[in-house]
Design an enzyme around this catalytic site. Structure first.
Site, PDB file in Angstrom:
ATOM      1  N   ASP A 148       0.879  -1.168   0.000  1.00  0.00           N
ATOM      2  CA  ASP A 148       0.000   0.000   0.000  1.00  0.00           C
ATOM      3  C   ASP A 148       0.923   1.226   0.000  1.00  0.00           C
ATOM      4  O   ASP A 148       2.128   1.121   0.239  1.00  0.00           O
ATOM      5  CB  ASP A 148      -0.964  -0.005   1.197  1.00  0.00           C
ATOM      6  CG  ASP A 148      -2.156   0.937   0.952  1.00  0.00           C
ATOM      7  OD1 ASP A 148      -2.069   1.820   0.084  1.00  0.00           O
ATOM      8  OD2 ASP A 148      -3.181   0.795   1.658  1.00  0.00           O
TER       9      ASP A 148
HETATM   10  C1  NOJ Z   1      -3.874   4.113   0.222  1.00  0.00           C
HETATM   11  C2  NOJ Z   1      -5.093   3.249   0.176  1.00  0.00           C
HETATM   12  O1  NOJ Z   1      -5.158   2.461   1.327  1.00  0.00           O
HETATM   13  C3  NOJ Z   1      -5.155   2.365  -1.063  1.00  0.00           C
HETATM   14  O2  NOJ Z   1      -6.370   1.682  -1.087  1.00  0.00           O
HETATM   15  C4  NOJ Z   1      -4.948   3.180  -2.294  1.00  0.00           C
HETATM   16  O3  NOJ Z   1      -5.047   2.374  -3.435  1.00  0.00           O
HETATM   17  C5  NOJ Z   1      -3.599   3.862  -2.208  1.00  0.00           C
HETATM   18  N1  NOJ Z   1      -3.558   4.730  -1.028  1.00  0.00           N
HETATM   19  C6  NOJ Z   1      -3.277   4.691  -3.430  1.00  0.00           C
HETATM   20  O4  NOJ Z   1      -4.040   5.834  -3.415  1.00  0.00           O
END
Ligand code: NOJ
Length: 877
Positions: free
Chosen positions: A286
């Site tokens: 993530d």
């Molecule tokens: C953090 C989020 O938890 C995730 O779901 C997302 O795809 C990424 N940021 C990118 O924005």
């Protein structure tokens, strides 16, 4: 960087800068409660051993064996936050014909762009209980991502599962049940990938609350502590189905599981995901979740997003990988085969989805809505150019969006007031009935609750191309209405006896980097109450009007006790989160063009005390916040049933304007059961490469290269590369984790193919049931199939558990349809933590296969022992 979107991304950046730093806190695992273990599992399994991916692996390996070290490390990482048009941009390997890959949010539409569709959110899709719509929305999503030139779609989300009713991001997924999530996720993946876009199932795993999710300067991220059986039977289930659907990418979660950060949890990535579930694609972090270089590589991470270190070095552009990965290969810290496997996995996904054939390049920019702007907004000085080409990707997707929004609408109560007559006089209350007066996209990433609530906030949001609000819907029906655009009861509404009062209320939540009305993602302040004094508004309206219809736009469960039984509250509809199609979809149901056919994807409690304490949000704790899943399997309806609490509305509940009967059910054995599944297939061959450390020269900077400040590159200065290569021969080695071995394993008995041992998915029983429309209006019925384990088995199991469902086509009054459902071997098994396998606890035992249209109205039972079905049974719940 002056638009609101940029301000939000800036706030994400700032919170990362201020809140996070590398250091001692993240180097060492903090103790978690006894019994919760993340055991080491090494090495990372090589991909390519299932036949369904072999051609893609063959193509990928031909490239990988001819790539230089710097080309390979360049593909495993993003080039830095705000360093490209997409939310994540990998480096390229142009000599090998591989462009930068564009990774973009989010699960309900292309985030931060234009001429897109803002589809209904996952929770709305779950509420349709319609597998065809789940797939069709996936196809439409895929077409939009492809049309914008996105290689990797960052969805669907099947974790959080919805363990915590206040959790901020439950609405991105499909409901508080693993099987509902699994069908929602799996069918979305199949739809998205059918048009060549790589889907990403996220967030692995147990990311059940937003607060404390990230590791930071003073504190490691929250540790979700869960036992092996709960992991397998609840939280992993939808991921297994997603892998089975052939998903190309998996995003790991921010949090830790059993004390080990998901981004470097070898048990989770190497063992569970890559070996047991046989995942053949690539694993990404993530955003800024990576907290180490070598450890995360060894633990099975394949791609670091967006590339940077999430701490103070974020400001200047530093990475745990890229140039550091090149160095780690040269000095022998990471075995060469680990990098080769990651790159092969990434390229295999690329080939598996056919992205080598005419795949469009990105034509939008997530960082700005302007036509021109900096190509690398995160750099101090960036070249500028055309960044947004405003490509319209909407096609006719509004239709499927509207159909999902409509067929999700869940009628919870109806005292005969619905459907409405267009000739009625309407008084409409609540700001949710009309668009945000500041503009439909006034709040970056939808980080406010103003106007019609079509989605939650955060990275899972998209910009609305338009908002068809309920007021728009009333207007286009030519309805006679008066709208009071306020959340307080107006003194000038002049109630009259014939008025129908429509009250619009909301409950919102979102992602942690934005706080809305004191809710930092999770519903900390709002709790499960309606926002903006919605309870009071309903009560005030109900005191003056005798025919009140309540329409709720909500991210999840709310408390309704203050008003739901008021005599003048005649009907209650949950329209969930409809995206852009809030208006006409609702009108079609209100005015009876169709009967409502949505069903609840979670339970509505009477009070928050109905839930187990362990599913409350975890607040501040010194050290690593510990979130221990002591309730085990007993979340949502599994808990309510066990505790004997009759909820306000049960999981699966949903009324229609007509009535249905379920009859003539039959059960047919298909594959005979055995206590344990047949032996798994052995792993096939995986690509073999030289394991020698490549020459340092493969990572030297090219001559006269014009570098962009803060951009992440995979090259090293010659002296650094040479020193690294020399260090490979030194006696000081990187201290590998306990239990490390570089010997590939045969894989656990529960594995064998994508999703696990293929025999788990053998159909044990086919079930058929005739559904008749016994009322006087047309409508669609939902059949839900729940399994009850035989009595006297050695495992404690929830009373009933959803295993399959189906929705009829629209049945005219008097019409019938016979529907089929199935029960697999896995559906009848439990995860045995001792043998580490799925076991059928009593092979000849009498499993109850219960069918009904809600988890608490199960009157039709098929018994596996007798092989017969009978209606009119006492519901087990
Ligand atoms: C953090 C989020 O938890 C995730 O779901 C997302 O795809 C990424 N940021 C990118 O924005």
């Amino acid at each position: 960087m002056s638009n609101p979107k940029s301000l939000t991304t800036l706030s994400f950046l700032l919170s990362s800068l201020l809140g996070c730093a590398e250091g001692a806190a993240i180097d060492k695992r903090i103790a978690v409660p006894a019994g919760y273990v993340a055991a080491p599992y090494y090495p990372a399994p090589h991909g390519g051993w299932t036949s369904d991916w072999s051609e893609s692996y063959r193509k990928a390996s031909l490239l990988v064996q001819n790539m230089t070290l710097a080309e390979k490390t360049n593909l495993t990482s993003g080039t830095g936050i705000f360093m490209g048009r997409c939310v994540g941009n990998t480096g390229s390997a142009l000599r090998a014909g591989i462009p930068q890959l564009c990774l973009q949010d989010g699960p309900l539409g292309v985030r931060n762009t234009d001429h897109n569709t803002a589809f209904p959110a996952g929770i709305t899709v779950g509420a349709t209980w319609d597998k065809d719509l789940m797939y069709a929305r996936g196809v439409a999503l895929g077409e939009e991502f492809r049309g914008k030139g996105v290689n990797v779609h960052l969805g669907p989300s099947v974790g959080p599962l919805g363990r915590k009713p206040r959790g901020g991001r439950n609405w991105e997924g499909f409901g508080a049940d693993p099987v509902l999530q699994a069908f929602g996720g799996g069918l979305s993946i199949e739809g998205i990938q059918s048009v060549g876009v790589i889907a990403t199932i996220k967030h692995l795993i147990a990311n059940e609350q937003e607060m404390y999710r990230m590791y930071n300067l003073v504190q490691p991220g929250i540790s979700s502590n869960l036992d092996d059986r709960t992991l397998h039977e609840l939280y992993l289930w939808p991921f297994a189905e997603g892998v089975r659907s052939g998903v190309g990418a998996v995003m790991i979660a921010y949090n830790a599981v059993n004390g080990s950060a998901c981004s470097q949890n070898s048990y989770l990535i190497n063992n569970i995901l890559k070996d047991e579930l046989g995942f053949q694609g690539f694993v990404m972090s993530d955003w800024l979740a990576q907290i180490s270089g070598v450890s995360s590589a060894l633990a099975g991470l394949d791609m670091n997003m967006p590339g940077d270190i999430h701490t103070i070095p974020l400001a200047t552009g530093q990475s745990y990988w890229m140039y550091e990965y090149s160095r780690a290969i040269l000095n022998g810290s990471v075995p060469v085969d680990r990098l080769d496997d990651s790159v092969t996995r990434i390229l295999a996904a690329y080939f598996q989805l056919g992205q080598d054939q005419n795949y469009p390049s990105p034509n939008f920019d997530t960082n700005t809505q302007d036509a021109e702007g900096p190509l690398y907004p995160g750099a101090l000085f960036s070249p500028s150019g055309v960044v947004n080409e405003f490509v319209n990707v909407q096609a006719n997707h509004a239709e499927v969006a509207r159909e999902v929004a409509r067929d999700a609408i869940t009628l919870l109560k109806n005292n005969g007031s619905l459907p409405l007559s267009t000739s009625a006089t309407f008084k409409v209350f609540g700001t949710d009935a009309e668009k945000n007066p500041d503009g439909i996209n006034a709040c970056a990433d939808q980080g406010c609750n103003k106007g019609t609530l079509g989605m939650g906030w955060g990275s899972g949001s998209a910009r609305y191309p338009y908002m068809d609000s309920p007021i728009d819907g009333l207007k286009s029906r030519g309805a006679n209405y008066q709208f009071f655009n306020t959340d307080s009861f107006p003194s000038n509404s002049n109630p009259s006896a014939n008025d129908v009062a429509l009250v619009f209320v909301t409950a919102d939540s979102g992602e942690n980097y934005i706080t809305v009305e004191n809710n930092p993602g999770d519903r900390t302040s709002a709790n499960l109450k309606l926002w903006h004094n919605g309870d009071q508004l309903i009560k005030d309206v109900a005191a003056k009007y005798s025919n009140v219809i309540v329409i709720v736009h909500t991210v999840g469960p709310i408390l309704m006790e203050e008003w739901v039984d008021l005599p003048s509250v005649k009907a209650v509809l949950f329209a969930h989160l409809p995206g852009q199609e809030a208006g006409d979809s609702l009108m079609q149901v209100l005015f009876g063009d169709v009967s409502p056919s949505g069903h609840l994807p979670y339970t509505i409690p009477n009070s928050e005390d109905d839930y187990p304490d362990s599913v409350s949000l975890v607040g501040f704790q010194f050290g690593q916040p510990q979130d221990t899943f002591t309730e085990g399997l007993y979340i949502d309806y599994r808990h309510f049933n066990k505790a004997g609490i009759k909820p306000r509305y049960a999981f699966g509940h949903g009324l229609s304007y007509t009535t249905f009967s379920f009859s003539n059910a039959s059960i047919t054995p298909v594959t005979p059961l055995t206590a344990v599944p047949p032996t798994r297939p052995t792993k096939g061959e995986t690509p073999a490469y030289s394991t020698s450390i490549p020459p340092a020269s493969e990572s030297y900077w090219p001559d006269n290269f014009d570098r962009i400040w803060r951009y992440l590159y995979s090259w090293l200065d010659k002296s650094d590369a040479d020193n690294a290569a020399a260090a490979a021969n030194s006696s000081t080695k990187y201290p590998y984790p306990a239990g490390y071995s570089n010997e590939q394993k045969p894989g656990p008995p529960a594995g064998g193919a994508q999703g696990g041992n293929p025999a788990l998915f053998d159909v044990a029983y086919d079930v058929e049931v005739a559904i008749s429309n016994t009322g006087s209006r047309a409508g669609k019925a939902v059949a839900q199939l729940y399994v009850q384990y035989p009595e006297g088995i050695a495992f404690d199991t929830p009373v009933v558990q959803l295993r399959d469902f189906t929705k009829t086509s629209e049945l005219r009054a008097g019409e019938s349809q016979t529907v089929q459902m199935r029960v697999t071997r896995k559906d009848l098994s439990v995860w045995d933590v001792v043998s580490q396998n799925w076991v059928v606890p009593n092979v000849g035992g009498d499993y109850g296969i219960w069918i009904g249209d809600s988890s608490d109205t199960l009157a039709l039972r098929c018994g596996t022992a007798a092989g017969r079905c009978a209606g009119g049974q006492t519901s087990p719940v």
